[in-house]
Design a protein around this motif. Structure first.
Motif, PDB file in Angstrom:
ATOM      1  N   PRO A 104       0.840  -1.195   0.000  1.00 51.70           N
ATOM      2  CA  PRO A 104       0.000   0.000   0.000  1.00 51.70           C
ATOM      3  C   PRO A 104       0.881   1.253   0.000  1.00 51.70           C
ATOM      4  O   PRO A 104       1.921   1.296   0.657  1.00 51.70           O
ATOM      5  CB  PRO A 104      -0.783  -0.114   1.314  1.00 51.70           C
ATOM      6  N   VAL A 105       0.477   2.246  -0.760  1.00 55.54           N
ATOM      7  CA  VAL A 105       1.205   3.514  -0.820  1.00 55.54           C
ATOM      8  C   VAL A 105       0.337   4.598  -0.213  1.00 55.54           C
ATOM      9  O   VAL A 105      -0.763   4.870  -0.695  1.00 55.54           O
ATOM     10  CB  VAL A 105       1.579   3.864  -2.273  1.00 55.54           C
ATOM     11  N   ALA A 106       0.852   5.207   0.857  1.00 58.61           N
ATOM     12  CA  ALA A 106       0.093   6.252   1.546  1.00 58.61           C
ATOM     13  C   ALA A 106       0.459   7.647   1.067  1.00 58.61           C
ATOM     14  O   ALA A 106      -0.331   8.581   1.192  1.00 58.61           O
ATOM     15  CB  ALA A 106       0.327   6.146   3.059  1.00 58.61           C
ATOM     16  N   ALA A 107       1.687   7.808   0.546  1.00 59.55           N
ATOM     17  CA  ALA A 107       2.120   9.124   0.080  1.00 59.55           C
ATOM     18  C   ALA A 107       1.223   9.587  -1.058  1.00 59.55           C
ATOM     19  O   ALA A 107       0.770   8.792  -1.886  1.00 59.55           O
ATOM     20  CB  ALA A 107       3.576   9.069  -0.369  1.00 59.55           C
ATOM     21  N   GLY A 108       0.988  10.887  -1.119  1.00 54.56           N
ATOM     22  CA  GLY A 108       0.068  11.424  -2.110  1.00 54.56           C
ATOM     23  C   GLY A 108       0.533  11.243  -3.545  1.00 54.56           C
ATOM     24  O   GLY A 108      -0.229  10.816  -4.408  1.00 54.56           O
ATOM     25  N   SER A 109       1.784  11.579  -3.811  1.00 60.24           N
ATOM     26  CA  SER A 109       2.340  11.491  -5.160  1.00 60.24           C
ATOM     27  C   SER A 109       3.699  10.816  -5.072  1.00 60.24           C
ATOM     28  O   SER A 109       4.564  11.262  -4.318  1.00 60.24           O
ATOM     29  CB  SER A 109       2.477  12.893  -5.766  1.00 60.24           C
ATOM     30  N   VAL A 110       3.891   9.745  -5.837  1.00 61.79           N
ATOM     31  CA  VAL A 110       5.145   8.981  -5.815  1.00 61.79           C
ATOM     32  C   VAL A 110       5.681   8.890  -7.229  1.00 61.79           C
ATOM     33  O   VAL A 110       4.957   8.516  -8.158  1.00 61.79           O
ATOM     34  CB  VAL A 110       4.935   7.570  -5.234  1.00 61.79           C
ATOM     35  N   ALA A 111       6.948   9.246  -7.409  1.00 66.37           N
ATOM     36  CA  ALA A 111       7.557   9.207  -8.737  1.00 66.37           C
ATOM     37  C   ALA A 111       8.994   8.733  -8.634  1.00 66.37           C
ATOM     38  O   ALA A 111       9.689   8.984  -7.646  1.00 66.37           O
ATOM     39  CB  ALA A 111       7.516  10.591  -9.384  1.00 66.37           C
ATOM     40  N   LEU A 112       9.445   8.034  -9.675  1.00 65.45           N
ATOM     41  CA  LEU A 112      10.823   7.576  -9.777  1.00 65.45           C
ATOM     42  C   LEU A 112      11.421   8.111 -11.068  1.00 65.45           C
ATOM     43  O   LEU A 112      10.750   8.105 -12.109  1.00 65.45           O
ATOM     44  CB  LEU A 112      10.894   6.047  -9.762  1.00 65.45           C
ATOM     45  N   ARG A 113      12.678   8.542 -10.984  1.00 61.57           N
ATOM     46  CA  ARG A 113      13.330   9.108 -12.163  1.00 61.57           C
ATOM     47  C   ARG A 113      14.748   8.591 -12.270  1.00 61.57           C
ATOM     48  O   ARG A 113      15.456   8.506 -11.265  1.00 61.57           O
ATOM     49  CB  ARG A 113      13.370  10.635 -12.072  1.00 61.57           C
ATOM     50  N   ARG A 114      15.161   8.263 -13.478  1.00 65.12           N
ATOM     51  CA  ARG A 114      16.557   7.895 -13.715  1.00 65.12           C
ATOM     52  C   ARG A 114      17.329   9.185 -13.973  1.00 65.12           C
ATOM     53  O   ARG A 114      17.102   9.886 -14.965  1.00 65.12           O
ATOM     54  CB  ARG A 114      16.690   6.960 -14.914  1.00 65.12           C
ATOM     55  N   ALA A 115      18.215   9.524 -13.052  1.00 63.52           N
ATOM     56  CA  ALA A 115      18.987  10.760 -13.153  1.00 63.52           C
ATOM     57  C   ALA A 115      20.158  10.681 -12.189  1.00 63.52           C
ATOM     58  O   ALA A 115      20.228   9.806 -11.324  1.00 63.52           O
ATOM     59  CB  ALA A 115      18.107  11.973 -12.821  1.00 63.52           C
ATOM     60  N   SER A 116      21.082  11.610 -12.351  1.00 60.04           N
ATOM     61  CA  SER A 116      22.246  11.686 -11.481  1.00 60.04           C
ATOM     62  C   SER A 116      22.020  12.722 -10.386  1.00 60.04           C
ATOM     63  O   SER A 116      21.530  13.817 -10.654  1.00 60.04           O
ATOM     64  CB  SER A 116      23.496  12.063 -12.282  1.00 60.04           C
ATOM     65  N   MET A 117      22.408  12.376  -9.176  1.00 55.92           N
ATOM     66  CA  MET A 117      22.252  13.327  -8.070  1.00 55.92           C
ATOM     67  C   MET A 117      23.283  14.445  -8.122  1.00 55.92           C
ATOM     68  O   MET A 117      23.192  15.406  -7.368  1.00 55.92           O
ATOM     69  CB  MET A 117      22.348  12.590  -6.733  1.00 55.92           C
ATOM     70  N   THR A 118      24.259  14.339  -9.013  1.00 52.79           N
ATOM     71  CA  THR A 118      25.264  15.396  -9.133  1.00 52.79           C
ATOM     72  C   THR A 118      24.859  16.462 -10.145  1.00 52.79           C
ATOM     73  O   THR A 118      25.608  17.412 -10.372  1.00 52.79           O
ATOM     74  CB  THR A 118      26.629  14.809  -9.541  1.00 52.79           C
ATOM     75  N   VAL A 119      23.693  16.307 -10.738  1.00 62.06           N
ATOM     76  CA  VAL A 119      23.206  17.275 -11.721  1.00 62.06           C
ATOM     77  C   VAL A 119      21.960  17.957 -11.167  1.00 62.06           C
ATOM     78  O   VAL A 119      20.946  17.298 -10.898  1.00 62.06           O
ATOM     79  CB  VAL A 119      22.868  16.587 -13.061  1.00 62.06           C
ATOM     80  N   GLY A 120      22.039  19.249 -10.969  1.00 64.88           N
ATOM     81  CA  GLY A 120      20.900  19.990 -10.442  1.00 64.88           C
ATOM     82  C   GLY A 120      19.754  20.029 -11.436  1.00 64.88           C
ATOM     83  O   GLY A 120      19.966  20.098 -12.646  1.00 64.88           O
ATOM     84  N   ASP A 121      18.534  19.956 -10.932  1.00 68.90           N
ATOM     85  CA  ASP A 121      17.347  19.984 -11.775  1.00 68.90           C
ATOM     86  C   ASP A 121      16.348  20.954 -11.149  1.00 68.90           C
ATOM     87  O   ASP A 121      15.904  20.726 -10.019  1.00 68.90           O
ATOM     88  CB  ASP A 121      16.752  18.583 -11.874  1.00 68.90           C
ATOM     89  N   PRO A 122      15.981  22.037 -11.851  1.00 65.64           N
ATOM     90  CA  PRO A 122      15.019  22.998 -11.281  1.00 65.64           C
ATOM     91  C   PRO A 122      13.709  22.356 -10.847  1.00 65.64           C
ATOM     92  O   PRO A 122      13.061  22.837  -9.914  1.00 65.64           O
ATOM     93  CB  PRO A 122      14.802  23.981 -12.431  1.00 65.64           C
ATOM     94  N   ALA A 123      13.315  21.244 -11.496  1.00 69.32           N
ATOM     95  CA  ALA A 123      12.066  20.577 -11.140  1.00 69.32           C
ATOM     96  C   ALA A 123      12.144  19.921  -9.767  1.00 69.32           C
ATOM     97  O   ALA A 123      11.114  19.563  -9.188  1.00 69.32           O
ATOM     98  CB  ALA A 123      11.706  19.532 -12.193  1.00 69.32           C
ATOM     99  N   LEU A 124      13.357  19.750  -9.253  1.00 69.96           N
ATOM    100  CA  LEU A 124      13.537  19.109  -7.950  1.00 69.96           C
ATOM    101  C   LEU A 124      13.855  20.121  -6.848  1.00 69.96           C
ATOM    102  O   LEU A 124      14.270  19.735  -5.754  1.00 69.96           O
ATOM    103  CB  LEU A 124      14.647  18.056  -8.037  1.00 69.96           C
ATOM    104  N   ALA A 125      13.668  21.378  -7.136  1.00 72.68           N
ATOM    105  CA  ALA A 125      13.948  22.421  -6.144  1.00 72.68           C
ATOM    106  C   ALA A 125      12.780  22.573  -5.181  1.00 72.68           C
ATOM    107  O   ALA A 125      11.622  22.325  -5.534  1.00 72.68           O
ATOM    108  CB  ALA A 125      14.223  23.745  -6.838  1.00 72.68           C
ATOM    109  N   GLY A 126      13.093  22.974  -3.944  1.00 75.38           N
ATOM    110  CA  GLY A 126      12.065  23.360  -2.992  1.00 75.38           C
ATOM    111  C   GLY A 126      11.463  22.244  -2.168  1.00 75.38           C
ATOM    112  O   GLY A 126      10.427  22.458  -1.525  1.00 75.38           O
TER     113      GLY A 126
END
Length: 199
Positions: A69-91
């Motif tokens: 069961p997933v209780a979190a409202g919105s769950v997403a997975l993305r293939r990306a590097s954590m060393t590259v900043g992404d404006p969509a992941l800000a805040g």
């Protein structure tokens, strides 16, 4: 690493994420999702995003999520590097990096710092990494790492020096703790830094 120590690390990280009342959480280097599946099952998290460079790990995590069961409202997975900043992941309220930084070449840590603390800039950042001082208790031979993919493993003084510098550069306060065991001389199997953005 024994399963007990791994469980201790996950519980410590989850407790720090939840103590701040985070409603949006970014799991950087989520892997197969040992922490991610717990976060997904936690009520009160409105947005949960997992990032990993390995598509096979993300596929395994998708399979795990499909079976619980997933209780979190919105769950997403993305293939990306954590060393590259992404404006969509800000805040985000909180970002977690659980046993991930030691897989990065030390010469690339500045890219990670800039991406996480400068560009994504979550209010709280939780980082755990192996404590090299504990290795003898795990039977790790001298001059060897716990995992062949590790690029470094730091003693506590080195980790704290790095964390204090990062906090000072990017405007965070930081606190440190030993986790996954607590030897009087060697500390815990892992060590944790919790960064909180300064107003």
């Amino acid at each position: 690493m024994t399963s007990w120590l791994h469980e201790q690390r996950l519980e410590a990280a989850l407790a720090v994420v939840l103590e701040g009342g985070a409603q949006s959480v970014l799991d950087l280097g989520c892997g197969d999702g040992d922490l991610f599946v717990r976060l997904a099952a936690t009520p009160g998290i409105a947005r949960l995003v997992g990032i990993d460079i390995c598509e096979a790990s993300l596929e395994r995590l998708r399979g795990r999520l499909a079976k619980q069961p997933v209780a979190a409202g919105s769950v997403a997975l993305r293939r990306a590097s954590m060393t590259v900043g992404d404006p969509a992941l800000a805040g985000f309220d909180c970002a977690v990096l659980i046993e991930t930084i030691e897989h990065i070449d030390p010469s690339h840590l500045s890219q990670l710092e800039r991406a996480v603390f400068g560009q994504m800039r979550p209010r709280r950042v939780v980082i755990t990494t192996p404590n090299a001082e504990f290795n003898p208790l795990l039977g790790v031979p001298p001059n060897r790492f716990r995992h062949p993919d590790h690029r470094f493993e730091w003693p506590r003084a080195r980790f704290r020096s790095w964390g204090q510098r990062v906090a000072g550069v990017w405007g965070y306060a930081v606190r440190f703790s030993d986790i996954a065991g607590c030897h009087p001389d060697f500390g815990g199997a892992s060590q944790m830094a919790v960064f909180q953005v300064q107003p």
